[in-house]
Design a protein around this motif. Structure first.
Motif, short mmCIF file in Angstrom:
data_model
loop_
_atom_site.label_atom_id
_atom_site.label_comp_id
_atom_site.label_asym_id
_atom_site.label_seq_id
_atom_site.Cartn_x
_atom_site.Cartn_y
_atom_site.Cartn_z
N GLU A 167 145.42 -34.71 -5.78
CA GLU A 167 145.37 -33.26 -5.99
C GLU A 167 145.62 -32.49 -4.70
O GLU A 167 146.21 -31.41 -4.72
CB GLU A 167 144.03 -32.85 -6.62
CG GLU A 167 142.80 -33.24 -5.81
CD GLU A 167 142.23 -34.60 -6.21
OE1 GLU A 167 141.01 -34.79 -6.02
OE2 GLU A 167 143.00 -35.44 -6.70
N ASN A 168 145.20 -33.06 -3.56
CA ASN A 168 145.47 -32.41 -2.28
C ASN A 168 146.92 -32.60 -1.85
O ASN A 168 147.51 -31.72 -1.22
CB ASN A 168 144.52 -32.94 -1.21
CG ASN A 168 143.08 -32.54 -1.46
OD1 ASN A 168 142.81 -31.52 -2.10
ND2 ASN A 168 142.14 -33.33 -0.97
N VAL A 169 147.48 -33.75 -2.21
CA VAL A 169 148.90 -33.98 -1.92
C VAL A 169 149.76 -32.94 -2.65
O VAL A 169 150.74 -32.42 -2.11
CB VAL A 169 149.32 -35.40 -2.32
CG1 VAL A 169 150.84 -35.58 -2.12
CG2 VAL A 169 148.58 -36.42 -1.49
N ASP A 170 149.37 -32.62 -3.88
CA ASP A 170 150.10 -31.59 -4.63
C ASP A 170 150.16 -30.29 -3.86
O ASP A 170 151.22 -29.65 -3.75
CB ASP A 170 149.43 -31.35 -5.99
CG ASP A 170 149.51 -32.55 -6.92
OD1 ASP A 170 150.22 -33.52 -6.58
OD2 ASP A 170 148.87 -32.51 -7.98
N TYR A 171 149.01 -29.87 -3.30
CA TYR A 171 148.95 -28.62 -2.55
C TYR A 171 149.76 -28.71 -1.26
O TYR A 171 150.42 -27.74 -0.85
CB TYR A 171 147.50 -28.26 -2.24
CG TYR A 171 146.70 -27.80 -3.43
CD1 TYR A 171 147.11 -26.70 -4.19
CD2 TYR A 171 145.54 -28.46 -3.82
CE1 TYR A 171 146.38 -26.28 -5.29
CE2 TYR A 171 144.81 -28.04 -4.92
CZ TYR A 171 145.23 -26.95 -5.66
OH TYR A 171 144.52 -26.53 -6.75
N ILE A 172 149.74 -29.87 -0.62
CA ILE A 172 150.51 -30.05 0.61
C ILE A 172 152.00 -29.90 0.34
O ILE A 172 152.72 -29.20 1.07
CB ILE A 172 150.22 -31.44 1.22
CG1 ILE A 172 148.78 -31.50 1.75
CG2 ILE A 172 151.21 -31.76 2.34
CD1 ILE A 172 148.33 -32.90 2.14
N GLN B 38 147.98 -39.64 3.55
CA GLN B 38 146.59 -40.06 3.40
C GLN B 38 145.77 -38.91 2.84
O GLN B 38 145.11 -38.17 3.57
CB GLN B 38 146.04 -40.53 4.75
CG GLN B 38 146.82 -41.64 5.41
CD GLN B 38 146.69 -42.97 4.68
OE1 GLN B 38 145.64 -43.29 4.14
NE2 GLN B 38 147.77 -43.74 4.65
N ALA B 39 145.79 -38.74 1.54
CA ALA B 39 145.04 -37.65 0.91
C ALA B 39 144.91 -37.95 -0.58
O ALA B 39 145.66 -38.75 -1.14
CB ALA B 39 145.73 -36.31 1.12
N LYS B 40 143.95 -37.29 -1.21
CA LYS B 40 143.79 -37.41 -2.65
C LYS B 40 145.02 -36.81 -3.35
O LYS B 40 145.62 -35.86 -2.83
CB LYS B 40 142.52 -36.71 -3.11
CG LYS B 40 141.23 -37.33 -2.60
CD LYS B 40 140.02 -36.57 -3.11
CE LYS B 40 138.73 -37.21 -2.63
NZ LYS B 40 137.53 -36.46 -3.11
N GLY C 202 153.32 -33.22 -8.85
CA GLY C 202 152.16 -33.95 -9.33
C GLY C 202 152.42 -34.97 -10.41
O GLY C 202 151.51 -35.66 -10.84
#
Length: 259
Positions: free
Chosen positions: A180-185, A176-178, A74
């Motif tokens: 915070e969602n990229v962090d989870y991915i 293609q994501a926010k 992140g």
């Protein structure tokens, strides 16, 4: 899941690094990987780097078998790997000695007491728990040998990133994501990477990289001079490993051909 740090775990990691990569007392190799993301709304220049692209950084500590031991996800890509390391939980925990890292131990077949260390490239600072290459062009042979040995150990993290991207093809293109969602991915992919490697050897049929040959450009013979923030203990620790790798006990038969 990522492993829970313990003294026994670190000793196992260190033993494996010595067996496979001939680098004793090594807790793992660390580096940063930049993942391209779509421009977040109203983000300004937070995720924008000198390449004029938006990135999120994965900082990872990897063991000798390319497993992720600890990760920090992140950080903004405009920060250097060394700067991210200094500010992240892993860097702070190593600095504060709060990760159950074992005390100094003798290097194999010697009475030379050495600290347990992580290894990284020239982007990171030299610490008594962090080994980076010697900088400069004209180096004594023993220092070139140290850089070579460190490069062999450090390549595990680069290999792990390559395996991760090869397995999870989402990372080959802009995500293609926010943020915070990229962090989870990314975190989920690291955990799945460890899980698949453990239980599906056919899918992850990668060699243990029992390689003797490190390309010459990876041996860091032309590094920028580092700053003056390293302590005397840090320089002493690196000199100790340098002496060991050039000794009859600590050398590998092919190292002189590679430096």
């Amino acid at each position: 899941m990522l492993p829970q740090p313990s003294e026994d775990m670190w000793k196992t990691v260190a033993d494996t690094f010595n067996t496979i990569w001939n680098f004793p007392n090594c807790l793992g190799a660390i580096d940063g990987k930049h993942f391209t993301i779509q421009a977040p709304p109203n983000s300004g220049s937070q995720f924008f780097n000198y390449k004029k692209t938006f990135f999120i950084v994965l900082l990872a500590l990897v063991d000798a078998h390319y497993n992720f031991v600890a990760v920090d996800v992140g950080a903004y890509s405009k920060n250097s790997d060394g700067g991210i390391f200094a500010k992240c939980n892993l860097g702070k925990a190593l600095q504060n000695n709060s990760l159950s890292v074992p005390q100094h131990a003798p290097l194999p077949r010697t009475d030379m007491e050495a600290p347990y260390v992580v290894v990284g490239d020239e982007a990171f600072p030299l610490k008594n728990y962090f080994m980076r290459p010697y900088p400069g062009r004209e180096l004594h042979n023993s220092k070139r040998v140290f850089n070579y040995c460190l490069s062999r150990a450090r390549r595990t993290v680069e290999n792990a990133f390559g395996i991760l991207i090869q397995k999870f093809r989402i990372f080959t293109r802009r995500i293609q994501a926010k943020p915070e969602n990229v962090d989870y991915i990314i975190l989920a992919a690291c955990i799945l990477h460890n899980f698949i490697k453990k239980y599906d050897t056919n899918t992850y049929n990668y060699p243990n990289a029992n390689f003797n040959n490190v390309p010459q450009q990876q041996v860091h013979q032309n590094l920028p001079m580092q700053g003056g923030n390293a302590t005397a203990d840090a320089f002493q620790a690196r000199e100790l490993f340098t002496e060991y790798f050039s000794s009859e006990i600590g050398c590998v038969p092919w190292q002189d051909e590679k430096v």
